[in-house]
Scaffold this active site. Structure first.
Site, PDB file in Angstrom:
ATOM      1  N   GLU A   1      -4.680   9.596   9.026  1.00 37.10           N
ATOM      2  CA  GLU A   1      -3.237   9.468   9.220  1.00 37.10           C
ATOM      3  C   GLU A   1      -2.680  10.511  10.179  1.00 37.10           C
ATOM      4  O   GLU A   1      -1.570  10.359  10.681  1.00 37.10           O
ATOM      5  CB  GLU A   1      -2.519   9.498   7.872  1.00 37.10           C
ATOM      6  CG  GLU A   1      -2.894   8.300   7.010  1.00 37.10           C
ATOM      7  CD  GLU A   1      -1.830   7.927   5.994  1.00 37.10           C
ATOM      8  OE1 GLU A   1      -0.970   8.779   5.694  1.00 37.10           O
ATOM      9  OE2 GLU A   1      -1.864   6.775   5.505  1.00 37.10           O
TER      10      GLU A   1
ATOM     11  N   CYS B   1     -11.514   2.854  -0.415  1.00 36.63           N
ATOM     12  CA  CYS B   1     -10.168   3.179   0.076  1.00 36.63           C
ATOM     13  C   CYS B   1      -9.935   2.343   1.321  1.00 36.63           C
ATOM     14  O   CYS B   1     -10.826   2.234   2.177  1.00 36.63           O
ATOM     15  CB  CYS B   1     -10.039   4.662   0.398  1.00 36.63           C
ATOM     16  SG  CYS B   1      -8.446   5.106   1.161  1.00 36.63           S
ATOM     17  N   THR B   2      -8.758   1.759   1.422  1.00 36.54           N
ATOM     18  CA  THR B   2      -8.503   0.833   2.522  1.00 36.54           C
ATOM     19  C   THR B   2      -8.353   1.524   3.868  1.00 36.54           C
ATOM     20  O   THR B   2      -8.366   0.863   4.903  1.00 36.54           O
ATOM     21  CB  THR B   2      -7.245  -0.016   2.228  1.00 36.54           C
ATOM     22  OG1 THR B   2      -6.141   0.852   1.918  1.00 36.54           O
ATOM     23  CG2 THR B   2      -7.496  -0.940   1.055  1.00 36.54           C
ATOM     24  N   HIS B   3      -8.235   2.852   3.869  1.00 33.46           N
ATOM     25  CA  HIS B   3      -8.235   3.595   5.136  1.00 33.46           C
ATOM     26  C   HIS B   3      -9.624   3.671   5.772  1.00 33.46           C
ATOM     27  O   HIS B   3      -9.751   3.794   6.989  1.00 33.46           O
ATOM     28  CB  HIS B   3      -7.759   5.042   4.917  1.00 33.46           C
ATOM     29  CG  HIS B   3      -6.291   5.221   4.797  1.00 33.46           C
ATOM     30  ND1 HIS B   3      -5.576   4.810   3.696  1.00 33.46           N
ATOM     31  CD2 HIS B   3      -5.394   5.786   5.645  1.00 33.46           C
ATOM     32  CE1 HIS B   3      -4.304   5.122   3.864  1.00 33.46           C
ATOM     33  NE2 HIS B   3      -4.170   5.706   5.037  1.00 33.46           N
TER      34      HIS B   3
ATOM     35  N   CYS C   1      -4.285  -1.367  -2.126  1.00 39.63           N
ATOM     36  CA  CYS C   1      -4.427   0.077  -2.315  1.00 39.63           C
ATOM     37  C   CYS C   1      -5.327   0.272  -3.517  1.00 39.63           C
ATOM     38  O   CYS C   1      -5.043  -0.242  -4.604  1.00 39.63           O
ATOM     39  CB  CYS C   1      -3.050   0.696  -2.569  1.00 39.63           C
ATOM     40  SG  CYS C   1      -3.057   2.435  -3.063  1.00 39.63           S
ATOM     41  N   ASN C   2      -6.426   0.977  -3.339  1.00 38.70           N
ATOM     42  CA  ASN C   2      -7.360   1.179  -4.440  1.00 38.70           C
ATOM     43  C   ASN C   2      -6.751   2.010  -5.556  1.00 38.70           C
ATOM     44  O   ASN C   2      -6.976   1.745  -6.738  1.00 38.70           O
ATOM     45  CB  ASN C   2      -8.633   1.846  -3.921  1.00 38.70           C
ATOM     46  CG  ASN C   2      -9.543   0.871  -3.209  1.00 38.70           C
ATOM     47  OD1 ASN C   2     -10.398   0.245  -3.813  1.00 38.70           O
ATOM     48  ND2 ASN C   2      -9.342   0.723  -1.908  1.00 38.70           N
ATOM     49  N   THR C   3      -5.970   3.032  -5.199  1.00 41.31           N
ATOM     50  CA  THR C   3      -5.364   3.876  -6.222  1.00 41.31           C
ATOM     51  C   THR C   3      -4.389   3.074  -7.071  1.00 41.31           C
ATOM     52  O   THR C   3      -4.391   3.159  -8.303  1.00 41.31           O
ATOM     53  CB  THR C   3      -4.644   5.074  -5.586  1.00 41.31           C
ATOM     54  OG1 THR C   3      -5.570   5.817  -4.786  1.00 41.31           O
ATOM     55  CG2 THR C   3      -4.068   5.993  -6.645  1.00 41.31           C
TER      56      THR C   3
ATOM     57  N   TYR D   1      -0.946   8.479  -2.612  1.00 43.72           N
ATOM     58  CA  TYR D   1      -0.961   8.272  -4.055  1.00 43.72           C
ATOM     59  C   TYR D   1      -2.223   8.841  -4.696  1.00 43.72           C
ATOM     60  O   TYR D   1      -2.298   8.991  -5.909  1.00 43.72           O
ATOM     61  CB  TYR D   1      -0.934   6.766  -4.380  1.00 43.72           C
ATOM     62  CG  TYR D   1       0.414   6.083  -4.289  1.00 43.72           C
ATOM     63  CD1 TYR D   1       1.516   6.676  -3.662  1.00 43.72           C
ATOM     64  CD2 TYR D   1       0.584   4.811  -4.832  1.00 43.72           C
ATOM     65  CE1 TYR D   1       2.732   6.024  -3.570  1.00 43.72           C
ATOM     66  CE2 TYR D   1       1.792   4.155  -4.761  1.00 43.72           C
ATOM     67  CZ  TYR D   1       2.870   4.759  -4.123  1.00 43.72           C
ATOM     68  OH  TYR D   1       4.076   4.102  -4.055  1.00 43.72           O
ATOM     69  N   GLY D   2      -3.239   9.106  -3.888  1.00 46.87           N
ATOM     70  CA  GLY D   2      -4.568   9.418  -4.407  1.00 46.87           C
ATOM     71  C   GLY D   2      -4.644  10.596  -5.352  1.00 46.87           C
ATOM     72  O   GLY D   2      -5.506  10.640  -6.232  1.00 46.87           O
TER      73      GLY D   2
ATOM     74  N   ASP E   1       0.856  -1.179   0.000  1.00 42.42           N
ATOM     75  CA  ASP E   1       0.000   0.000   0.000  1.00 42.42           C
ATOM     76  C   ASP E   1       0.891   1.227   0.000  1.00 42.42           C
ATOM     77  O   ASP E   1       2.036   1.186   0.460  1.00 42.42           O
ATOM     78  CB  ASP E   1      -0.932   0.025   1.210  1.00 42.42           C
ATOM     79  CG  ASP E   1      -1.937   1.175   1.165  1.00 42.42           C
ATOM     80  OD1 ASP E   1      -2.235   1.662   0.053  1.00 42.42           O
ATOM     81  OD2 ASP E   1      -2.419   1.601   2.221  1.00 42.42           O
ATOM     82  N   SER E   2       0.341   2.314  -0.510  1.00 42.70           N
ATOM     83  CA  SER E   2       1.083   3.570  -0.483  1.00 42.70           C
ATOM     84  C   SER E   2       1.254   4.082   0.935  1.00 42.70           C
ATOM     85  O   SER E   2       2.179   4.850   1.214  1.00 42.70           O
ATOM     86  CB  SER E   2       0.359   4.620  -1.333  1.00 42.70           C
ATOM     87  OG  SER E   2      -0.941   4.841  -0.823  1.00 42.70           O
TER      88      SER E   2
END
Length: 279
Positions: free
Chosen positions: A163, A197-199, A78-80, A47-48, A15-16
């Protein structure tokens, strides 16, 4: 001609940033015997908002590094990265760099289950600007479910809030409600919302709070874990190449201390973290 020896090693999870830890957590819960390496490109996150070219370049560097660490299989958690880099890596790079390795993403597993969840056939997608602009979710959904209408809304403030450990603040409530209202204003008949988004599972309780009654939120981790388990059943030769000692290592392009501190939002265990460089 001699064949190259098969690579046996851990499953790589990339993931980013830190959101991919929600995917890793679900995969490890479902498949605890396997070995894992998590690589977070935290120094170059997020990365988004980056271009397709930069996301592809950075993602490929991470995949190559995980291959060098012995991973026969890498999950882009990571979706992006899944939206902007997965297809190019699968089609153009793997046949040349590592024809015997595999790279999988997180978008397809989520899309595959969505058709059984929506009754109105109208769904929403909340994600980073990069994921939304890529239109990966609408494109993949249309392939499997042409009758489903997709409405998308970027949520640029959600990842920074998480974050920076502000996800429990009143400001977080404001921005969660703001983007959900914008999405629902596009179509009041939306009955299923993908958290693209994984967040976003960190904000799940707030998201549920502000979604209208009867609208379900779909987090990705459970479905990615189920999809990976199914993948191994269909590809036992790859399953055999993934080592099973129950270990997990963490790599970050940021400082180890910063990674450990931020990762505590996602995982509650002592982490073995190592700093690496990419590029």
């Amino acid at each position: 001609m001699d064949l190259l020896p098969e690579i046996h090693g851990p499953i790589g999870v990339f993931d980013s940033g830190y959101g991919g830890l929600t995917i890793l957590d679900e995969i490890r819960r479902a498949m605890p015997r396997y070995d894992y390496i998590y690589l977070g490109d935290n120094a170059r996150a997020p990365y988004g908002t980056r271009s397709f070219e930069i996301v592809y370049k950075f993602t490929l560097e991470a995949v190559v590094r995980l291959f060098e660490e012995g991973c026969p299989l890498v999950i882009l958690a990571c979706n992006t990265a899944s939206a902007k880099a997965l297809r190019s890596i699968q089609q153009n790079d793997l046949p040349i760099l590592a024809f015997d390795r595999r790279v999988l993403g997180v978008i397809r597993p989520t899309v595959e289950v969505i058709g059984n969840m929506t009754k109105t056939r109208k769904i929403g997608v909340l994600g980073t600007l990069g994921t939304i602009q890529s239109e990966s979710y609408p494109l993949e959904i249309k392939k499997l479910y042409p009758d489903i209408e997709v409405y998308s809304e970027p949520c640029p403030m959600w990842v920074p809030l998480i974050e920076n450990n502000e996800h429990n603040s009143p400001g977080a409530d404001y921005f969660v409600k703001l983007y959900i209202d914008r999405l629902m204003n596009q179509c009041s008949q939306i009955d299923t919302v993908i958290l693209g988004c994984t967040h976003y599972p960190i904000l799940l309780e707030k998201i549920k709070k502000y979604l209208p009654s009867g609208v379900q939120a779909v987090a990705q981790g459970e479905w990615v874990a189920r999809s990976l388990s199914d993948y191994f059943k269909r590809h036992p030769e790859m399953d055999e190449r993934c080592t099973k000692q129950g270990t997990c290592r963490f790599y970050t392009t940021e400082s180890e201390a910063k990674f450990i501190d931020a990762a505590s939002l996602f995982l509650h265990e002592k982490l073995d973290v190592r700093h690496i460089t990419l590029g």
